[in-house]
Design a protein around this motif. Sequence first.
Motif, short mmCIF file in Angstrom:
data_model
loop_
_atom_site.label_atom_id
_atom_site.label_comp_id
_atom_site.label_asym_id
_atom_site.label_seq_id
_atom_site.Cartn_x
_atom_site.Cartn_y
_atom_site.Cartn_z
N PHE A 99 84.29 48.88 43.95
CA PHE A 99 84.20 50.13 43.17
C PHE A 99 84.45 49.83 41.69
N ARG A 100 85.47 49.05 41.41
CA ARG A 100 85.80 48.73 40.01
C ARG A 100 84.71 47.92 39.34
N GLU A 101 84.07 47.03 40.11
CA GLU A 101 83.01 46.19 39.55
C GLU A 101 81.82 47.01 39.05
N LEU A 102 81.71 48.23 39.53
CA LEU A 102 80.58 49.08 39.12
C LEU A 102 80.82 49.73 37.75
N GLY A 103 82.02 49.57 37.22
CA GLY A 103 82.33 50.13 35.90
C GLY A 103 83.04 51.47 36.03
N GLU A 104 83.44 52.03 34.89
CA GLU A 104 84.21 53.28 34.89
C GLU A 104 83.30 54.47 35.17
N ALA A 105 83.69 55.28 36.13
CA ALA A 105 82.92 56.50 36.40
C ALA A 105 83.11 57.49 35.25
N PRO A 106 82.04 58.15 34.82
CA PRO A 106 82.21 59.11 33.72
C PRO A 106 82.99 60.36 34.11
N VAL A 107 83.62 60.96 33.13
CA VAL A 107 84.27 62.26 33.35
C VAL A 107 83.16 63.24 33.72
N MET A 108 83.43 64.10 34.72
CA MET A 108 82.41 65.07 35.16
C MET A 108 82.13 66.08 34.04
N PRO A 109 80.85 66.26 33.69
CA PRO A 109 80.55 67.28 32.68
C PRO A 109 81.12 68.64 33.09
N GLY A 110 81.78 69.30 32.17
CA GLY A 110 82.34 70.63 32.44
C GLY A 110 83.76 70.61 32.98
N ALA A 111 84.26 69.43 33.39
CA ALA A 111 85.60 69.38 34.01
C ALA A 111 86.69 69.77 33.00
N VAL A 112 86.58 69.27 31.79
CA VAL A 112 87.59 69.62 30.76
C VAL A 112 87.54 71.13 30.50
N ARG A 113 86.34 71.68 30.44
CA ARG A 113 86.19 73.14 30.23
C ARG A 113 86.86 73.95 31.33
N VAL A 114 86.70 73.51 32.57
CA VAL A 114 87.32 74.22 33.70
C VAL A 114 88.84 74.21 33.54
#
Length: 246
Positions: A99-114
């Motif tokens: 999982f880590r080798e695939l790189g950092e997963a992006p923050v979900m769009p809209g999550a901060v807004r929620v």
Amino acid sequence: MTLQQTIAEYLKYTGQKGLDISAALIDCDGVLYDSMKYHTQAWVKLMKKNGIKCTRDEFYELEGMTGSEIIKMKFKTGAGKNITDDEARALYGVKTRYFRELGEAPVMPGAVRVLEALKEAGVDRILVTGSQQDTILERIEKDFTGLFGEIKVTGHDVRKGKPNPEPYLKGMAKADKKPHQCIVIENAPLGCQAGHAAGCFTIGVTTGPIPEKDLLKAGADLVYKNMDELAAALPALLVALSIVKA
Ligand code: MG
């Protein structure tokens, strides 16, 4: 179904007298981070290396179970092997590495807004995840600074993964809340099942390939297309969800 009907339905099947939402129990993968595509890829790699046939879709369906539960089940059904706790831990370590080798997963769009909309409305934000990955838990501090409180439930706190309600029941207990005071925010069918079983008003978001109807069938009371749509709906929704039936 209108929102009023949905709420009436919830009150009927839970037997609650009303709703007075003051906390949100929030899942992590597929809700805060767009990480499920990486998790499913890592799971398939682990299984194939061990001679177990599978597809990525299966792992979207299993999301919410603990890593060890998934490993034990897949090795049993896919290879007829009984996996010990120690073996499961070691295999989960390998999956985590993939999982880590695939790189950092992006923050979900809209999550901060929620999270901001919940904070603005005075609703406590409580993380409830089966994840045992400390790197993700550290990232949350950085990506959602000031948006979560101290109270959280992680894979270190629970024995039973979703669809068992234990993670959500534990979140409520830690926060000293009752089901009628909490909403659950989930992307996975097993997560919606857990939120529903815990007695909370459960909100599904279809951030992955699993369709709305599957989340509703699993027990979600309402489903939004994505986190941005939920963020936009939240202020009015929270007003509607604060009703005390006479
Ligand atoms: Mg999830």
